[in-house]
Design an enzyme around this catalytic site. Structure first.
Site, mmCIF file in Angstrom:
data_model
loop_
_atom_site.group_PDB
_atom_site.id
_atom_site.type_symbol
_atom_site.label_atom_id
_atom_site.label_comp_id
_atom_site.label_asym_id
_atom_site.label_seq_id
_atom_site.Cartn_x
_atom_site.Cartn_y
_atom_site.Cartn_z
ATOM 1 N N TRP A 333 -14.278 49.129 37.246
ATOM 2 C CA TRP A 333 -13.582 48.273 36.287
ATOM 3 C C TRP A 333 -14.004 46.811 36.428
ATOM 4 O O TRP A 333 -14.170 46.094 35.438
ATOM 5 C CB TRP A 333 -12.069 48.395 36.470
ATOM 6 C CG TRP A 333 -11.332 47.284 35.782
ATOM 7 C CD1 TRP A 333 -11.197 47.088 34.442
ATOM 8 C CD2 TRP A 333 -10.662 46.188 36.404
ATOM 9 N NE1 TRP A 333 -10.485 45.935 34.184
ATOM 10 C CE2 TRP A 333 -10.150 45.359 35.373
ATOM 11 C CE3 TRP A 333 -10.447 45.816 37.739
ATOM 12 C CZ2 TRP A 333 -9.436 44.197 35.637
ATOM 13 C CZ3 TRP A 333 -9.720 44.659 37.995
ATOM 14 C CH2 TRP A 333 -9.236 43.871 36.947
ATOM 15 N N HIS A 334 -14.215 46.371 37.663
ATOM 16 C CA HIS A 334 -14.628 44.983 37.857
ATOM 17 C C HIS A 334 -16.006 44.712 37.239
ATOM 18 O O HIS A 334 -16.275 43.592 36.805
ATOM 19 C CB HIS A 334 -14.662 44.644 39.348
ATOM 20 C CG HIS A 334 -13.310 44.329 39.915
ATOM 21 N ND1 HIS A 334 -12.583 45.227 40.671
ATOM 22 C CD2 HIS A 334 -12.535 43.212 39.823
ATOM 23 C CE1 HIS A 334 -11.442 44.671 41.026
ATOM 24 N NE2 HIS A 334 -11.376 43.458 40.521
ATOM 25 N N GLY A 335 -16.840 45.707 37.183
ATOM 26 C CA GLY A 335 -18.155 45.520 36.575
ATOM 27 C C GLY A 335 -19.138 46.569 37.059
ATOM 28 O O GLY A 335 -18.996 47.122 38.155
#
Length: 401
Positions: A333-335
């Protein structure tokens, strides 16, 4: 027209407090100005996406129409049936815009970022998906379009949380706190504003603006001499980790303080995380609304599904697999970069080790005293700091560029 980013400069706070003054006066006298509250939220959202970010304004409108239709349609469907496939399809469709925005930088889809990307898309997606999941569980039975829009577009937390829950929010937004309670909320709001200023504009500025770039430069210079390794990574690690906390905790305090002035008790996001005695305790204190969202909506559901389908004989194995999957999803989700994924894996494995240690302590009756407690805090703090160095992406810059 000016572009105002949330909680970034004195002008924002002056305009914010002037806009909130009528709301505060009305709440003091026992009335909630719902329409005025909505207008204030929309004006601040408009100012956030004004100027060079106007395309983000169009993106949030498209996103809101998409989520509104999805939640409304699924609520209507859920009254008649509860097919698992339909639930999964609705959940996936709600996540699709966020997934495409996260994938866009890696796939070099600049047009996707322009069309769909806007500040706060993750946190609005969490709110919408949470509503679908609770509708599936039967906790939410009716779709109120007015309350849905107020929940999704609640201005104080729209860009970076904290992540509220629909049912908790509706209880606050449809009632008015009595005068004594509201005065208590205003007192807390003033304290949170001042504490937020200390965190974000003093401590975070010193750490992130004055110190961190210097330490990073020294680490890069030293690494070029010592073939990729530098002892300057240690001050980089601690400075980045502390800056991350003070910057984000300061922002969260501003969001909570603003919501209190508006008569809504937005949940706190941090609770002395660096005093955590183990990694599980840390995640109960750090970015609390996010970690609890992942716990309730991903981890617990994974455990329930794997136990129901009997994928593993051992409850312990089930729990360990769920820990790793849960934290990996958080990393993704963060990247979509190796350091975010490695960060998620780091904490997933760390939680497995943490549980194993807690079981060992209980079984072998390991002594507990002030010394062991302080030592546990020290170890946890340093483990977390190592993970933050990984999360920062600085190692990617240092070793692979």
């Amino acid at each position: 027209m000016v572009n105002l980013q949330p909680y970034t400069d004195p002008m924002y706070f002056i305009i914010l407090l002037l806009a909130l003054l009528p709301l505060a006066i009305a709440l003091y006298f026992g009335k909630r100005l719902s329409w005025y509250e909505v207008i204030v939220s929309l004006v601040f959202i408009f100012l956030m996406f004004n100027g060079k970010k106007y395309h983000e304004g169009y993106a949030i409108i498209l996103f809101m129409i998409w989520q509104w239709l999805l939640v409304w349609a699924y609520t209507l469907y859920r009254k008649k049936s509860n097919n698992t496939v339909v639930f999964y399809v609705a959940t996936i469709l709600a996540i699709v815009p966020l997934f495409l925005v996260k994938l866009a930088p890696v796939a070099h889809w600049t047009h996707v970022s322009t069309l769909l990307g806007f500040l706060g898309i993750s946190y609005l997606t969490f709110r919408s998906v949470g509503m679908i999941l609770e509708t599936r569980d039967g906790a939410i039975k009716e779709f109120n379009p007015w309350l849905f829009l107020r929940f999704m577009l609640f201005m104080p937390s729209i860009s970076s949380g904290p992540i509220d829950r629909y049912r908790r929010f509706v209880k606050d937004i449809t009632t008015v706190p009595d005068r004594e309670k509201y005065l208590g909320m205003l007192e807390k709001a003033v304290w949170y504003f001042f504490l937020g200023f200390l965190y974000k504009f003093v401590l975070s500025h010193i750490l992130g603006t004055l110190l961190l770039p210097r330490f990073e430069s020294l680490a890069i210079l030293s690494a070029s001499v010592h073939h990729g390794w530098s002892w300057w990574l240690v001050p980089v690690m601690y400075t980045y980790g502390l800056d991350l906390f003070f910057d984000f905790a300061g922002y969260s305090l501003f969001a909570v303080a603003t919501s209190y002035v508006m008569g809504v008790e937005l949940p706190m996001n941090f609770d002395k995380p660096f005093l955590a005695k183990n990694l599980k305790d840390f995640w109960n204190r750090w970015h609390i609304t996010l970690s609890f969202w992942f716990r309730d909506y991903i981890f617990m559901r994974l455990v329930f599904m794997m136990m129901k389908k009997k994928w593993f004989k051992s409850r312990l194995t089930t729990s360990n697999i769920a820990y790793i999957i849960n934290m990996l999803i958080m990393g993704f989700w963060h990247g979509l970069h190796w350091y975010y994924i490695a960060y998620g894996l780091f904490h997933g494995v760390g939680l497995v080790i943490n549980d194993a240690w807690l079981r060992f302590k209980k079984k072998h009756k390991v002594p507990h005293n002030k010394f062991t407690e302080v030592f546990a805090i020290f170890v946890t703090f340093n483990v977390v700091m190592v993970s933050f160095l990984l999360f920062s992406g600085f190692l990617d810059k240092l070793w692979f560029k």
